[in-house]
Write an enzyme that holds these catalytic residues in place. Structure first.
Site, PDB file in Angstrom:
ATOM      1  N   SER A  80       0.836  -1.202   0.000  1.00  0.00           N
ATOM      2  CA  SER A  80       0.000   0.000   0.000  1.00  0.00           C
ATOM      3  C   SER A  80       0.866   1.246   0.000  1.00  0.00           C
ATOM      4  CB  SER A  80      -0.913   0.015   1.225  1.00  0.00           C
ATOM      5  OG  SER A  80      -1.549   1.278   1.340  1.00  0.00           O
ATOM      6  N   HIS A 136      -1.183  -1.204  -4.279  1.00  0.00           N
ATOM      7  CA  HIS A 136      -2.452  -0.985  -3.591  1.00  0.00           C
ATOM      8  C   HIS A 136      -2.610   0.511  -3.320  1.00  0.00           C
ATOM      9  CE1 HIS A 136      -5.919  -2.396  -1.281  1.00  0.00           C
ATOM     10  NE2 HIS A 136      -5.609  -1.478  -0.381  1.00  0.00           N
ATOM     11  N   ASP A 193      -4.831   3.240  -1.581  1.00  0.00           N
ATOM     12  CA  ASP A 193      -5.857   3.518  -0.572  1.00  0.00           C
ATOM     13  C   ASP A 193      -6.349   4.946  -0.704  1.00  0.00           C
ATOM     14  OD1 ASP A 193      -6.184   1.124   1.049  1.00  0.00           O
ATOM     15  OD2 ASP A 193      -4.117   1.431   1.689  1.00  0.00           O
ATOM     16  N   MET A 229      -8.998   7.770   0.717  1.00  0.00           N
ATOM     17  CA  MET A 229      -9.833   8.085   1.874  1.00  0.00           C
ATOM     18  C   MET A 229     -10.366   9.511   1.755  1.00  0.00           C
ATOM     19  SD  MET A 229      -7.359   6.621   4.876  1.00  0.00           S
ATOM     20  CE  MET A 229      -6.493   5.064   4.693  1.00  0.00           C
ATOM     21  N   HIS A 256      -8.489   0.864  -3.744  1.00  0.00           N
ATOM     22  CA  HIS A 256      -9.379   0.622  -2.604  1.00  0.00           C
ATOM     23  C   HIS A 256     -10.024   1.950  -2.215  1.00  0.00           C
ATOM     24  CE1 HIS A 256      -9.687  -0.707   1.926  1.00  0.00           C
ATOM     25  NE2 HIS A 256     -10.869  -0.551   1.353  1.00  0.00           N
ATOM     26  N   MET A 268     -12.150   3.999   0.012  1.00  0.00           N
ATOM     27  CA  MET A 268     -12.770   4.146   1.332  1.00  0.00           C
ATOM     28  C   MET A 268     -13.464   5.501   1.369  1.00  0.00           C
ATOM     29  SD  MET A 268      -9.782   2.487   3.730  1.00  0.00           S
ATOM     30  CE  MET A 268      -8.421   2.838   2.607  1.00  0.00           C
ATOM     31  N   MET A 287     -11.298  -6.665   5.594  1.00  0.00           N
ATOM     32  CA  MET A 287     -10.544  -5.698   6.391  1.00  0.00           C
ATOM     33  C   MET A 287     -10.177  -6.337   7.730  1.00  0.00           C
ATOM     34  SD  MET A 287     -10.097  -3.041   4.553  1.00  0.00           S
ATOM     35  CE  MET A 287      -9.315  -2.080   5.869  1.00  0.00           C
ATOM     36  N   ASP A 319      -6.447  -6.869   4.213  1.00  0.00           N
ATOM     37  CA  ASP A 319      -5.790  -5.567   4.361  1.00  0.00           C
ATOM     38  C   ASP A 319      -5.873  -5.127   5.818  1.00  0.00           C
ATOM     39  OD1 ASP A 319      -4.791  -3.009   4.160  1.00  0.00           O
ATOM     40  OD2 ASP A 319      -6.322  -2.269   2.779  1.00  0.00           O
TER      41      ASP A 319
END
Length: 218
Positions: A7, A32, A34, A36, A65, A67, A136, A174
């Site tokens: 990540s 990866h 992430d 947010m 990913h 979020m 998760m 993850d």
């Protein structure tokens, strides 16, 4: 073969291209990403522009990913020639089937993430439609958290559902993944392991990736 997806949330952003080059050379399989938004999770990371800056800088596919709330509004921004997966949270999608179909309509594999307290039953009518389930093993929002041990049973149950139903989705994990527990999660059924701080927080990132891949690529 099991895969490693470091990540970049834990990478040095001032040297992001260089950091990605290091993990690629060491044998990592996916990047990866992430994302947010400060609403769905209590943190803000980065958007599609940072991810797109890596296009052409690495041959590794992107494992995105999201979020974020209302992910349907932003899906197109994360579609590139290198985007292999876009994963959304079941908890963030009002119409999960529609969101999954939207992702797949753009030629990208669709993943669905489940928070630690979300039951596998939330995917009862989706397992045939999705390409990956992300379990998760921490509460999303911050890197470097401790692995939640109940995730192991969840992964085992998911793997059993996959085998009994004849599904072909991948299982990803993850959160809190380290050398000490990587074998435990893969033995439970994980295909793709996300590691952030345990990779980029190491003194020797290259060596750490090689340690992970030596286990995963056997």
């Amino acid at each position: 073969m099991k895969q490693l997806a470091p990540s970049i949330l834990s990478a040095d952003f001032s040297r992001l291209g260089e950091s990605v080059g290091i993990i690629e050379k060491a044998g990592a399989d996916l990047v990866h990403v992430d994302v947010m938004d400060g609403h769905f999770v209590p943190n803000i990371s980065f958007g599609s522009a940072v991810m797109k800056s890596l296009c052409g800088r690495t041959a590794m596919p992107f494992d995105v990913h999201l979020m974020i709330e209302a992910p349907d509004m932003y899906l197109e921004e994360f579609v590139t020639d290198q985007t292999e997966y876009i994963t959304v949270h079941q908890e963030a999608c009002t119409h999960l089937n529609r969101t999954v179909q939207h992702i797949k309509s753009m030629g990208v594999k669709a993943g669905v993430a489940l928070n630690p307290a979300t039951s596998l039953s939330a995917l009862d009518y989706m397992l045939e439609e999705i390409d990956m389930v992300l379990v998760m093993s921490v509460n999303p929002g911050f890197g470097g958290q401790k692995f939640i041990s109940s995730a192991i049973d969840k992964i085992r149950q998911l793997d059993e559902l996959r085998r009994k139903g004849g599904y072909d989705f991948k299982i990803e994990v993850d959160g809190g993944i380290k050398l000490e527990n990587i074998r435990q999660v893969t033995d439970a059924g994980v295909d793709i392991a996300v590691a952030g701080s345990s990779v980029f927080g190491a003194e020797d990132v290259d060596a750490r990736v090689r340690e992970f891949t030596e286990i995963l690529h056997k």
